[in-house]
Design a protein around this motif. Structure first.
Motif, PDB file in Angstrom:
ATOM      1  N   ASN A  21      18.319  30.943  17.332  1.00 11.71           N
ATOM      2  CA  ASN A  21      17.300  31.939  17.318  1.00 11.71           C
ATOM      3  C   ASN A  21      16.066  31.220  17.947  1.00 11.71           C
ATOM      4  N   SER A  37      12.285  33.875  25.654  1.00 15.08           N
ATOM      5  CA  SER A  37      11.974  34.864  25.435  1.00 15.08           C
ATOM      6  C   SER A  37      12.517  35.768  26.850  1.00 15.08           C
ATOM      7  N   ARG A  54      18.722  41.888  19.302  1.00 12.47           N
ATOM      8  CA  ARG A  54      18.193  41.659  19.096  1.00 12.47           C
ATOM      9  C   ARG A  54      17.667  42.276  18.630  1.00 12.47           C
ATOM     10  N   SER A  55      17.516  42.095  17.315  1.00 16.78           N
ATOM     11  CA  SER A  55      16.862  43.261  16.407  1.00 16.78           C
ATOM     12  C   SER A  55      16.313  43.157  15.334  1.00 16.78           C
ATOM     13  N   ASN A  56      15.563  43.294  14.740  1.00 15.97           N
ATOM     14  CA  ASN A  56      14.717  43.542  13.687  1.00 15.97           C
ATOM     15  C   ASN A  56      15.240  42.065  12.072  1.00 15.97           C
ATOM     16  N   ARG A  57      16.413  42.172  12.250  1.00 17.39           N
ATOM     17  CA  ARG A  57      17.420  40.918  11.519  1.00 17.39           C
ATOM     18  C   ARG A  57      17.199  39.968  11.951  1.00 17.39           C
ATOM     19  N   GLY A  58      16.897  39.523  13.224  1.00 19.09           N
ATOM     20  CA  GLY A  58      17.225  38.100  13.961  1.00 19.09           C
ATOM     21  C   GLY A  58      17.957  39.267  15.316  1.00 19.09           C
ATOM     22  N   SER A  59      18.196  37.237  15.925  1.00 18.80           N
ATOM     23  CA  SER A  59      19.374  37.563  17.257  1.00 18.80           C
ATOM     24  C   SER A  59      21.007  36.903  17.039  1.00 18.80           C
TER      25      SER A  59
END
Length: 298
Positions: A21, A37, A54-59
């Protein structure tokens, strides 16, 4: 010659690999999330390989990221050990910063350090800080202290820390200005006589309040003081009592004027630390010594 990643980039990548995270990893690395980052992006560009999805749902780590993580962890560990051993070889002192829980009393840690210095590497030196739980955990997380000596209470969040149980602390009813004939103190007695305890925002205060809820009592609090030493001194001069560690009283040479509780109140004492600390080899020597010391005394 191909450009190599910096040690800082690799250490921060390891931090990310453990928590998966960006916000949590940046907090542990003590830098902003945007800086963290950017650092991970530069590492990927340098290697020309994507390490993190990496995406909108997390990493999360890619397959290549998982492979790289497992390869660099032992390398960084060996580098830290080499630096630690070099400092010892050169006669340089390695300073270990220890946080002792305010309500436990740092005199206990003083004794441990004294024993350690008599029997172990004199190139390891110590700084001891007497801290309240919230402050201590924050300093441990940021790297300002290396080891925390604390009761592990349900309200504490210590994810990412190595936790070593070294003893169980029995709390007793200390009342030098009050006289009792019974062997054990009941909930009724705790309710009847005024208590002196810790400051309102201490974690230990919450733990004691949970104990009172369990007993279904609401004791009168005569005073709230900042250290166990102040609490003990107050009890010696006033008709009040306190609930306090038997181990601490005995360390101070107090062998009477306290009573067992009919409903036991015990806390587990732990040493908390992080393996990614560059002083880990010296820290392990100290931690193992404390564990052995208490094992021998059981």
């Amino acid at each position: 010659m191909q450009e190599r990643p910096s040690i800082q980039q690799l250490e921060n990548f390891i931090i990310y690999g453990k928590v998966r995270n960006f916000a949590t990893a940046a907090h542990r690395a003590n830098i902003t999330q945007s800086a963290f980052s950017f650092q991970m992006k530069k590492l990927e560009e340098m290697l020309n390989i994507q390490l993190i999805t990496r995406s909108n749902r997390g990493s999360d780590l890619t397959r290549e990221g998982e492979f790289f993580l497992q390869k660099i962890i032992p390398i960084i560990d060996e580098l830290d050990e080499a630096i630690d051993e070099l400092q010892k070889f050169a006669g340089k002192a390695v300073y270990i910063n220890i946080g002792a829980l305010m309500s436990m009393g740092d005199i206990l840690m003083n004794r441990h350090i004294s024993y350690f210095k008599q029997h172990n590497d004199n190139n390891i030196c110590f700084n001891v800080y007497n801290l309240e739980a919230k402050s201590m955990l924050k300093k441990l997380d940021s790297g300002q202290i290396d080891i925390a000596s604390t009761f592990l209470l349900p309200q504490m969040h210590v994810d990412g820390c190595e936790k070593k149980l070294f003893c169980k602390d029995e709390f007793v009813y200390y009342a030098p200005c009050l006289d009792f004939t019974q062997d054990k103190i009941t909930a009724d007695i705790i309710q009847r006589y005024p208590l002196v305890t810790h400051s309102p925002d201490y974690f230990m205060t919450n733990a004691l309040e949970d104990y009172f809820v369990k007993l279904k009592i609401h004791p009168h609090i005569d005073a709230r003081l900042s250290t166990p030493y102040a609490i003990i001194h107050y009890c010696k001069h006033n008709k009040v009592a306190t609930l306090i560690s038997k181990r601490l009283l005995q360390e101070l040479g107090i062998t009477n004027d306290y009573y067992e509780l009919l409903e036991p109140l015990n806390f587990s004492s732990y040493l908390l630390y992080k393996h990614e600390n560059p002083k880990i080899k010296s820290m392990d020597i100290f931690v193992d010594y404390i564990l052995d010391l208490y094992q021998q005394n059981r």
